[in-house]
Design an enzyme around this catalytic site. Sequence first.
Site: not given
Lengths: 211, 211, 333, 333
Positions: C219, C57
């Site tokens: 995700h 991320h």
Amino acid sequence: MVITRDKVLEWIKRYADLLAENRDYLTQLDAAIGDADHGANMDRGFKAVLSKMPEIADKDIGTILKTVGMTLLATVGGAGGPLYGTLFLQAGMKTTGKMELTLEDWINALEAGITGVKNRGKAELGDKTMIDALVPAWNALKQAAENGSNLGEALDRCARAAEEGMKATIPLVARKGRASYLGERSAGHQDPGATSSYLMLRAAAEVWRDA
Amino acid sequence: MVITRDKVLEWIKRYADLLAENRDYLTQLDAAIGDADHGANMDRGFKAVLSKMPEIADKDIGTILKTVGMTLLATVGGAGGPLYGTLFLQAGMKTTGKMELTLEDWINALEAGITGVKNRGKAELGDKTMIDALVPAWNALKQAAENGSNLGEALDRCARAAEEGMKATIPLVARKGRASYLGERSAGHQDPGATSSYLMLRAAAEVWRDA
Amino acid sequence: MKKLINKPEDVVREELEGMALAHPDLIRVHFDPNYVVRVDAPVKGKVGVLSGGGSGHEPMHGGLVGIGMLDAACPGAVFTSPTPDQMLEATKAINGGAGVLHIVKNYTGDIMNFEMAADLARAEGIEVESVIIDDDVAVQDSLYTAGRRGVGSTVLAEKLCGAAAEQGRSLKEVADVCRKVKDWGRSMGMALTSCTVPHVGRPTFDLPEDEMEIGIGIHGEPGRTRMKLKPADEIVEMLMEPIIKDIPYKPGDEVLLFVNGMGGTPLIELYIVYRKAHQIATQHGLKVVRNLIGSYITSLEMAGTSITLLKMDEDMIKLWDAPVKTPGLRWGM
Amino acid sequence: MKKLINKPEDVVREELEGMALAHPDLIRVHFDPNYVVRVDAPVKGKVGVLSGGGSGHEPMHGGLVGIGMLDAACPGAVFTSPTPDQMLEATKAINGGAGVLHIVKNYTGDIMNFEMAADLARAEGIEVESVIIDDDVAVQDSLYTAGRRGVGSTVLAEKLCGAAAEQGRSLKEVADVCRKVKDWGRSMGMALTSCTVPHVGRPTFDLPEDEMEIGIGIHGEPGRTRMKLKPADEIVEMLMEPIIKDIPYKPGDEVLLFVNGMGGTPLIELYIVYRKAHQIATQHGLKVVRNLIGSYITSLEMAGTSITLLKMDEDMIKLWDAPVKTPGLRWGM
Ligand SMILES: Nc1ncnc2c1ncn2[C@@H]1O[C@H](COP(=O)(O)OP(=O)(O)O)[C@@H](O)[C@H]1O
Ligand SMILES: Nc1ncnc2c1ncn2[C@@H]1O[C@H](COP(=O)(O)OP(=O)(O)O)[C@@H](O)[C@H]1O
Ligand SMILES: [Mg+2]
Ligand SMILES: [Mg+2]
Ligand SMILES: [Mg+2]
Ligand SMILES: [Mg+2]
């Protein structure tokens, strides 16, 4: 056998149509060895030119060609913009005040335009640029005129020489413009600018053939 | 018919092997309704467990299971880490000091482990989690023992119930864990955690069958 | 799989090594257990602000460690929550005596691991507060499920809490700022492409050339619905409407508008998204007083965007404007 | 074509509208002709710094307009040099009486258009200097060709010249800084994927799943060679070695190391690239005194990276550290 102002306007219109038709083709050629914008650039520029046509339709040929050049300069961008802009500007300078062109006038105007392109871009014959279509085309035009060909014949010769020049760019390794960054990998592809130059001269031959 | 310490070690080893074999399969299941890491996470954790084995091979079963739990906690991460970590930790607490397990010991240890998982994750039966494999499996184990089955038989029943529970997760809509974010789209896929739990109990059945 | 990586199993370690080489003036990287920590940690008397989560991320969270933002970040494996031991060590490393705030994204794994870490830290005498960010309106909230995912608001919470801690506020006060962000921030995202988890080697989901996923998380998981690709303006409407309706945001509200790229989306597209998002916010009477445009909470190389709205009050605006100096977010110093 | 856009022909205008909505405190956007200009331009007595080029490289150039960097930027169509009229208007808009520097990337189109613009501006009595950046070592330099492309050094030149102008240096002095960057900066790039020009709608080139292009530019053009995909460390070697050999950089040289993403490459990969690039630089005895890591000169959504080395002296380090406040690069204020 002269090229009237209306025929000049018709030529510009015909070239604009050819560019619109060949937009994707030119872009595809540019994708192979450049940045995939030549078709879009030329089409954008000549669409802008078309929208200017009503304003200039009653002007002299010099003014018309200069307006085309200025419009291309302000709307095409990239290498094409300054080069075609210069070509039309210089051709316009040579035809200031004229309401029709003889074959000789056209030879001189085109020569001025090509000289402008050479001065601006500094490309030589064989560098794989529009010069490779323009210069042989002009030579053929000049030769035909010297041999006494009529306007239609001379323009045909000119267009055919441009086409040959265009095709002859295929094996060349580019030395100017964006394609030169590819080095040897630029060989085997036709130059997009030579192609748009051929279309310009083909449009002239088509529209002026039986002037 | 008891489960010796060496058999416990063998079970862990066998489970680690099964996880390595099924790493991609588990990851694929997790990709469909989760984040494609369950196989890699469990495999990483049990590889770490294997590397700890030499240090703990001569310890009691409680210590062994607690070490497995601590190792999983520190290496697996995600949801699987705390859940399997807790399962082994709690099972280890129930077996402190033991050098072998009776069927009853194992029932109690597994119960403690499952209770730990429930407390930590707060999932209920039918939420499409590992609980859906573990709870029916434990029920079948308990039932078999009450019916007087021998160890091997009871462990087989247990593994088969885990397998059925695992398959029964397919039509469910997830209410816990990452798959719950998919809502209705989670239906039609087998839960990865239920699958790894089945593998754990299958490994026990295979290795302890003829203890 | 087309990535600039070496072995999939080395991705996180090598990325952290790169960060350590790049930013020795701002951060230190600790390995085994892995955490990124502000170079001058622990800052005596200051509340420590910690976050963490799976890797993939970036710049969140490790790239948001520095002055005025996070004191430490715990990176897990790609898309996998870090473990309690990492969090415990990081908590200890940044405890300046005033306690530590854990900013946790609402994922089962993150919550369980942070819970254990907080218990362990408290057992060692460190005061810990945890706030769970769950701002994703694509997920229906319910007591009987895992609730909503934590997404874009997390970045904003890290900035505001970091600034509050820097001012010397107490643990409770810093946590209150975080709770405000939790209450006042809402997000929604979409994907044009799937990402590829390095150890998996192929895209998490297949998405045909003319389709997109709406309501994705961070995700690489599929979203709530798949549909035909639409023009950017329509996509932005599909994201903005559920966000605005959710709290709901009311005419006159001052908001921060955060247009986030998922990792594979270039800035030119984010500005096209921002344009429409700003127009829609304005049409609803919201006043966009601050904004953030860029790829701050990403999903590896996924192409797509998420939009976050955060209602702002005067204090939050001041905290937002306060100096920050991290690898990923920097101004005022 | 998967993009967050509306109509291909509206991409540039809508992006500029988004920028205008997002950053009214930093920039103004002028349409027809298009240019982005610092909100307080012209700054009296200060040299104006102008750059421009095709769109699709964001944040370069428009996102680098602001205090301490560019005074204005002219965006062309995607990958197409802007036109002289744009450049002329922008030059006039930022002329504070001390002249204007044109930072030009070495592409035939850019050069010709900037040349014409400089002539026009001089005709209107504005002093103009032009410096052409040509730092791409993937292209063999030669008097008989178009020479090398201008790539990553451009961003660095814009920062350093912007800082020099902010200090009140003369046009010649600001141009001297630019010439130093031109002389001391070298770059090379590679692509994992092609980008898709919006009006074309399909990738400029096809690149099989297991291949990459080495020596690409920033216009989606193919590179110098195509080869099998390799681990990141080997790729970085292939980029770093020709760069270091070129000037050549010598042991003891202080350098700025700039690892750039091409638009579709996430930060996690850029740090893996940075790690190896830093190691190689160090192995060659170079001292990495500053760095920049992120997607600053992009090629739409192309995945890939470019590396730039710039030899730094004391003055350049100070100019680099000077405050900058633009949408895309900001520190110190
Ligand atoms: N120096 C030059 N002299 C003449 N023609 C050139 C020169 N450089 C490029 N060209 C022509 O321009 C064409 C490319 O035009 P275009 O794609 O519009 O611009 P760009 O290369 O900036 O994208 C080439 O195919 C070539 O024919
Ligand atoms: N609250 C919960 N209780 C029990 N099991 C759970 C819970 N949440 C998730 N799980 C299990 O964890 C599995 C996913 O594990 P894993 O992929 O390792 O973690 P993550 O979801 O964090 O990526 C799910 O398939 C499910 O079986
Ligand atoms: Mg081109
Ligand atoms: Mg998972
Ligand atoms: Mg996970
Ligand atoms: Mg171009």
